[in-house]
Design an enzyme around this catalytic site. Structure first.
Site, PDB file in Angstrom:
ATOM      1  CG  ASP A   9       6.140  15.866   3.018  1.00  0.00           C
ATOM      2  OD1 ASP A   9       7.117  16.130   2.280  1.00  0.00           O
ATOM      3  OD2 ASP A   9       6.278  15.394   4.172  1.00  0.00           O
ATOM      4  CB  CYS A  66       7.788  12.736   2.251  1.00  0.00           C
ATOM      5  SG  CYS A  66       8.341  11.152   2.925  1.00  0.00           S
ATOM      6  CB  THR A  68      12.816  10.050   5.514  1.00  0.00           C
ATOM      7  OG1 THR A  68      11.423   9.744   5.716  1.00  0.00           O
ATOM      8  CG2 THR A  68      13.330  10.916   6.664  1.00  0.00           C
ATOM      9  CG  HIS A  99      15.402  -7.820  -8.993  1.00  0.00           C
ATOM     10  ND1 HIS A  99      16.390  -8.225  -8.133  1.00  0.00           N
ATOM     11  CD2 HIS A  99      15.895  -8.003 -10.242  1.00  0.00           C
ATOM     12  CE1 HIS A  99      17.442  -8.654  -8.827  1.00  0.00           C
ATOM     13  NE2 HIS A  99      17.172  -8.519 -10.113  1.00  0.00           N
ATOM     14  CG  HIS A 134      12.674 -10.918 -10.337  1.00  0.00           C
ATOM     15  ND1 HIS A 134      13.288 -10.991  -9.092  1.00  0.00           N
ATOM     16  CD2 HIS A 134      13.670 -11.014 -11.247  1.00  0.00           C
ATOM     17  CE1 HIS A 134      14.587 -11.102  -9.263  1.00  0.00           C
ATOM     18  NE2 HIS A 134      14.858 -11.128 -10.548  1.00  0.00           N
TER      19      HIS A 134
HETATM   20  C1  RB5 Z   1       8.278  16.138   7.466  1.00  0.00           C
HETATM   21  O1  RB5 Z   1       8.947  16.883   8.403  1.00  0.00           O
HETATM   22  C2  RB5 Z   1       8.789  14.713   7.444  1.00  0.00           C
HETATM   23  O2  RB5 Z   1       8.448  14.064   8.606  1.00  0.00           O
HETATM   24  C3  RB5 Z   1       8.256  13.977   6.226  1.00  0.00           C
HETATM   25  O3  RB5 Z   1       8.602  14.662   5.080  1.00  0.00           O
HETATM   26  C4  RB5 Z   1       8.765  12.570   6.010  1.00  0.00           C
HETATM   27  O4  RB5 Z   1      10.152  12.517   6.127  1.00  0.00           O
HETATM   28  C5  RB5 Z   1       8.096  11.519   6.789  1.00  0.00           C
HETATM   29  O5  RB5 Z   1       8.371  10.329   6.633  1.00  0.00           O
END
Ligand code: RB5
Length: 145
Positions: A9, A66, A68, A99, A134
């Protein structure tokens, strides 16, 4: 290795572009499912495209980013044959392959610098699944109908 599938993203866009240079240096082909700029967007729109391509055998493995890593992992793992692993250390990336036979490397773009990302990608690509006990566990992951 087949064609590597990429998705991200807006929060993962810059790191995904860097990952392409790592793949280029290794002479690997890739298919980019977007997004294609740092403009705000919704990660499921791109993660589902990568998930479908993994399921269809069109790309392998996948790399997804993304902010996180959580949202894109959650979305990818809705696809039955996708095993997307959120990795932020080389050891976790290695274990995700050894694994879990992870077929998508997920990185948290807002928490991983380029040097670490390069090591995560290379570790993920260079590590084989151990199989054995595994394999039995991985075989129990998909929902049974
Ligand atoms: C975007 O701001 C953020 O929410 C997205 O990149 C991600 O971290 C969502 O899990």
């Amino acid at each position: 290795m087949a064609i590597v599938g990429l998705c991200c993203d807006h929060a993962g866009y810059e790191l995904k572009e860097f990952v392409k240079t790592v793949l280029d240096a290794r002479g690997l082909s890739y298919k980019d499912f977007g997004c294609f700029s740092s403009e705000s967007c919704d990660y499921p729109d791109f993660a589902h495209q990568l998930g479908m391509a993994i399921e269809a055998g069109e790309v392998y493995p996948g790399i997804a980013i993304c902010g996180t890593g959580n949202g894109i992992s959650m979305t990818l793992n809705k696809h039955q044959s996708v095993r997307a692993a959120l990795c932020w250390s080389e050891e976790i990336a290695r274990l995700a392959r050894e694994h879990n036979d992870a077929n998508v490397l997920v990185m948290p773009g807002r928490f991983v610098a380029n040097v670490l990302a390069k090591n995560l990608v290379e570790t993920f690509l260079d590590t084989d699944f151990e199989g054995g006990r595994h394999q039995r566990r991985v075989g129990k992951i998909p929902l049974q109908k």
